[in-house]
Design a protein around this motif. Structure first.
Motif, PDB file in Angstrom:
ATOM      1  N   HIS A   1      71.178  28.861 -38.881  1.00 30.79           N
ATOM      2  CA  HIS A   1      70.810  28.098 -40.073  1.00 30.79           C
ATOM      3  C   HIS A   1      69.737  27.052 -39.794  1.00 30.79           C
ATOM      4  N   LEU A   2      69.755  26.462 -38.610  1.00 33.32           N
ATOM      5  CA  LEU A   2      68.790  25.408 -38.305  1.00 33.32           C
ATOM      6  C   LEU A   2      67.436  25.959 -37.838  1.00 33.32           C
ATOM      7  N   LYS A   3      67.443  27.093 -37.112  1.00 30.72           N
ATOM      8  CA  LYS A   3      66.224  27.549 -36.463  1.00 30.72           C
ATOM      9  C   LYS A   3      65.732  28.925 -36.921  1.00 30.72           C
ATOM     10  N   LEU A   4      66.594  29.773 -37.400  1.00 28.51           N
ATOM     11  CA  LEU A   4      66.202  31.164 -37.671  1.00 28.51           C
ATOM     12  C   LEU A   4      66.103  31.499 -39.152  1.00 28.51           C
ATOM     13  N   LYS A   5      66.963  30.941 -39.965  1.00 30.78           N
ATOM     14  CA  LYS A   5      67.077  31.380 -41.356  1.00 30.78           C
ATOM     15  C   LYS A   5      65.768  31.197 -42.129  1.00 30.78           C
ATOM     16  N   ARG A   6      65.201  29.996 -42.110  1.00 27.55           N
ATOM     17  CA  ARG A   6      63.987  29.737 -42.903  1.00 27.55           C
ATOM     18  C   ARG A   6      62.779  30.510 -42.389  1.00 27.55           C
ATOM     19  N   PRO A   7      62.498  30.521 -41.059  1.00 26.56           N
ATOM     20  CA  PRO A   7      61.353  31.326 -40.598  1.00 26.56           C
ATOM     21  C   PRO A   7      61.473  32.808 -40.935  1.00 26.56           C
ATOM     22  N   ILE A   8      62.693  33.362 -40.804  1.00 25.75           N
ATOM     23  CA  ILE A   8      62.881  34.778 -41.128  1.00 25.75           C
ATOM     24  C   ILE A   8      62.637  35.017 -42.610  1.00 25.75           C
ATOM     25  N   ALA A   9      63.137  34.116 -43.473  1.00 21.21           N
ATOM     26  CA  ALA A   9      62.914  34.259 -44.915  1.00 21.21           C
ATOM     27  C   ALA A   9      61.428  34.168 -45.259  1.00 21.21           C
ATOM     28  N   VAL A  10      60.715  33.243 -44.607  1.00 18.06           N
ATOM     29  CA  VAL A  10      59.269  33.095 -44.859  1.00 18.06           C
ATOM     30  C   VAL A  10      58.513  34.346 -44.425  1.00 18.06           C
ATOM     31  N   LEU A  11      58.847  34.870 -43.247  1.00 16.73           N
ATOM     32  CA  LEU A  11      58.179  36.073 -42.760  1.00 16.73           C
ATOM     33  C   LEU A  11      58.492  37.276 -43.647  1.00 16.73           C
ATOM     34  N   GLN A  12      59.727  37.392 -44.119  1.00 12.27           N
ATOM     35  CA  GLN A  12      60.079  38.484 -45.018  1.00 12.27           C
ATOM     36  C   GLN A  12      59.307  38.375 -46.329  1.00 12.27           C
ATOM     37  N   MET A  13      59.202  37.158 -46.862  1.00 14.08           N
ATOM     38  CA  MET A  13      58.440  36.958 -48.089  1.00 14.08           C
ATOM     39  C   MET A  13      56.974  37.332 -47.899  1.00 14.08           C
ATOM     40  N   GLY A  14      56.395  36.897 -46.789  1.00 11.25           N
ATOM     41  CA  GLY A  14      54.996  37.239 -46.514  1.00 11.25           C
ATOM     42  C   GLY A  14      54.793  38.735 -46.348  1.00 11.25           C
ATOM     43  N   THR A  15      55.725  39.380 -45.660  1.00 14.34           N
ATOM     44  CA  THR A  15      55.617  40.825 -45.457  1.00 14.34           C
ATOM     45  C   THR A  15      55.682  41.581 -46.781  1.00 14.34           C
TER      46      THR A  15
ATOM     47  N   LEU B   1      51.633  30.565 -46.015  1.00  9.69           N
ATOM     48  CA  LEU B   1      52.915  30.304 -45.371  1.00  9.69           C
ATOM     49  C   LEU B   1      52.982  28.847 -44.933  1.00  9.69           C
ATOM     50  N   PRO B   2      54.072  28.152 -45.239  1.00 14.10           N
ATOM     51  CA  PRO B   2      54.174  26.734 -44.834  1.00 14.10           C
ATOM     52  C   PRO B   2      54.383  26.600 -43.332  1.00 14.10           C
ATOM     53  N   GLU B   3      54.074  25.422 -42.834  1.00 15.30           N
ATOM     54  CA  GLU B   3      54.333  25.138 -41.426  1.00 15.30           C
ATOM     55  C   GLU B   3      55.827  24.883 -41.242  1.00 15.30           C
ATOM     56  N   ILE B   4      56.460  25.685 -40.413  1.00 14.70           N
ATOM     57  CA  ILE B   4      57.916  25.596 -40.244  1.00 14.70           C
ATOM     58  C   ILE B   4      58.283  24.592 -39.159  1.00 14.70           C
ATOM     59  N   SER B   5      57.839  24.852 -37.953  1.00 13.57           N
ATOM     60  CA  SER B   5      58.175  24.006 -36.805  1.00 13.57           C
ATOM     61  C   SER B   5      57.185  24.313 -35.693  1.00 13.57           C
ATOM     62  N   ALA B   6      57.397  23.632 -34.571  1.00  9.59           N
ATOM     63  CA  ALA B   6      56.510  23.838 -33.431  1.00  9.59           C
ATOM     64  C   ALA B   6      57.106  24.786 -32.398  1.00  9.59           C
ATOM     65  N   ASP B   7      58.265  25.389 -32.702  1.00 15.42           N
ATOM     66  CA  ASP B   7      58.881  26.297 -31.736  1.00 15.42           C
ATOM     67  C   ASP B   7      58.250  27.682 -31.817  1.00 15.42           C
ATOM     68  N   GLU B   8      58.884  28.637 -31.114  1.00 15.57           N
ATOM     69  CA  GLU B   8      58.295  29.979 -31.043  1.00 15.57           C
ATOM     70  C   GLU B   8      58.194  30.646 -32.406  1.00 15.57           C
TER      71      GLU B   8
END
Length: 371
Positions: A91-105, A117-124
């Motif tokens: 929920h803290l690290k994976l949920k939002r980036p995965i949702a953003v990537l799915q939306m973009g795809t 695509l919004p800036e999510i975080s500075a991690d991988e």
């Protein structure tokens, strides 16, 4: 924070919490078990043995339950802590980036690139989202370039078809004159000249991608030759119209013959379409600028066309025979020759188009400058 570091910290925190709860439950269960007799023998420091009271059936059941609670808490709580660490990490690290990537795809799959695509975080995963956004921007840029190239090709093809129509019209008129027996001694020469023009034009247009890439090839021409060509063009493109032609004493000038004739045919042909009875053509020179002025007694130009200038595929009338490229192509050709195309409506009625061409210096003028 890096993903592996975040997951390690969450795991350590949740596992430490689980162990703390396990220890607390163990102490609580031990304290609760002390309230019940445990049975057996107690030996004190003097060596005296004392028999302890045995728990009854209900007390034994409670003690077994407390032992079971301590055993299960020692197993389930650490495992549950690791599970909660995984849920928090998702929920803290994976949920939002995965949702953003799915939306973009999904939007790219549906050929929609007008998003960001919004800036999510500075991690991988944040870096992957940033790379995905860069890819989307490059795709959008490439699509726009391809669309622009397609529009340029469409515009080039339209100009090519339009500019070929006038020489073909002249050739058709010459053929009709020959069939009717009214051809003069210059008919074959004129036809040969126009065939050469078509060949040169086809060769030039086949080697460019945009109309603006057309090269200027000046050659020396005399004013008398230009007068004859203007007269022939007006006679063939505007039959039955009262044509007035005036050419000042030009001498020898240096101009791109093909560009000049193409512009002349376009604006004369356009004026002939709208003229009621009269068509006036003037060829003047002021310094190193040649001006071709064509006016008619027609309805004139729309105010928007005079204000904004000609546009590609801008038709003055709905006709499948005319693509709306004549004035626009002529404007570009004048610009290529260093001049411009001006349009205005006459106070007494009708329209006037002036094409300006910057002349190149002739060989004699260059010799005079060197001397």
């Amino acid at each position: 924070m890096e993903l592996k570091r975040c997951f390690f910290l969450l795991s350590v925190l949740c596992l430490a919490t689980a162990l703390f709860l396990t220890f607390a439950i163990y102490l609580l269960c031990a304290k609760a078990a002390e309230r019940f007799p445990s049975g057996g023998i107690s030996i004190d420091f003097d060596g005296m043995a004392t028999e302890l009271a045995e728990p009854d059936l209900q007390q034994r059941q409670i003690l077994k339950l407390l032992d079971g609670i301590r055993l299960f808490s020692a197993v389930l709580l650490p495992a549950g802590g690791l599970g909660i660490a995984g849920i928090l990490f998702y929920h803290l690290k994976l949920k939002r980036p995965i949702a953003v990537l799915q939306m973009g795809t999904e939007r790219i799959r549906s050929h929609d690139l007008n998003f960001s695509l919004p800036e999510i975080s500075a991690d991988e995963l944040g870096q992957i989202c940033a790379a995905f956004e860069m890819m989307r921007a490059e795709l959008l840029k490439t699509n726009r370039e391809l669309w622009q190239q397609a529009e340029e090709r469409k515009r080039l093809n339209a100009a090519f078809a339009h500019d070929l129509r006038n020489p073909v019209t002249v050739l058709k008129g010459s053929i009709r004159l020959m069939k009717s027996g009214r051809a003069d001694e210059h008919t074959l020469e004129r036809m040969d000249r126009y065939v050469q023009r078509i060949e040169q034009y086809v060769e030039a247009m086949s080697s460019i991608q945009r109309l603006e890439q057309l090269r200027v090839r000046p050659c020396e021409m005399t004013g008398s030759v230009l007068r004859e060509e203007l007269e022939e063009t007006a006679r063939l493109l505007a039959p039955g119209t009262d044509i007035r032609l005036s050419v000042t004493d030009l001498g020898t000038i240096r101009i791109d013959h093909g560009i000049f004739l193409t512009v002349a045919e376009n604006i004369i042909g356009n004026a002939a379409r709208f003229a009621h009875e009269k068509l006036e053509i003037r060829l003047t020179q002021a310094g190193d600028v040649l001006g071709l002025i064509v006016s008619d007694d027609g309805p004139g130009f729309p105010a928007e066309l005079v204000k904004n200038g000609p546009k590609p595929f801008g038709k003055l009338e709905e006709s499948p025979e005319h693509l709306g490229m004549g004035l626009y192509g002529s404007s570009l050709l004048c610009l290529k020759h260093g001049g411009e195309l001006q349009m205005k409506n006459l106070p007494a009625g009708g329209a006037e188009v002036t094409a300006f061409f910057v002349l190149q210096k002739t060989c004699s003028e260059k010799k005079i400058e060197k001397s």
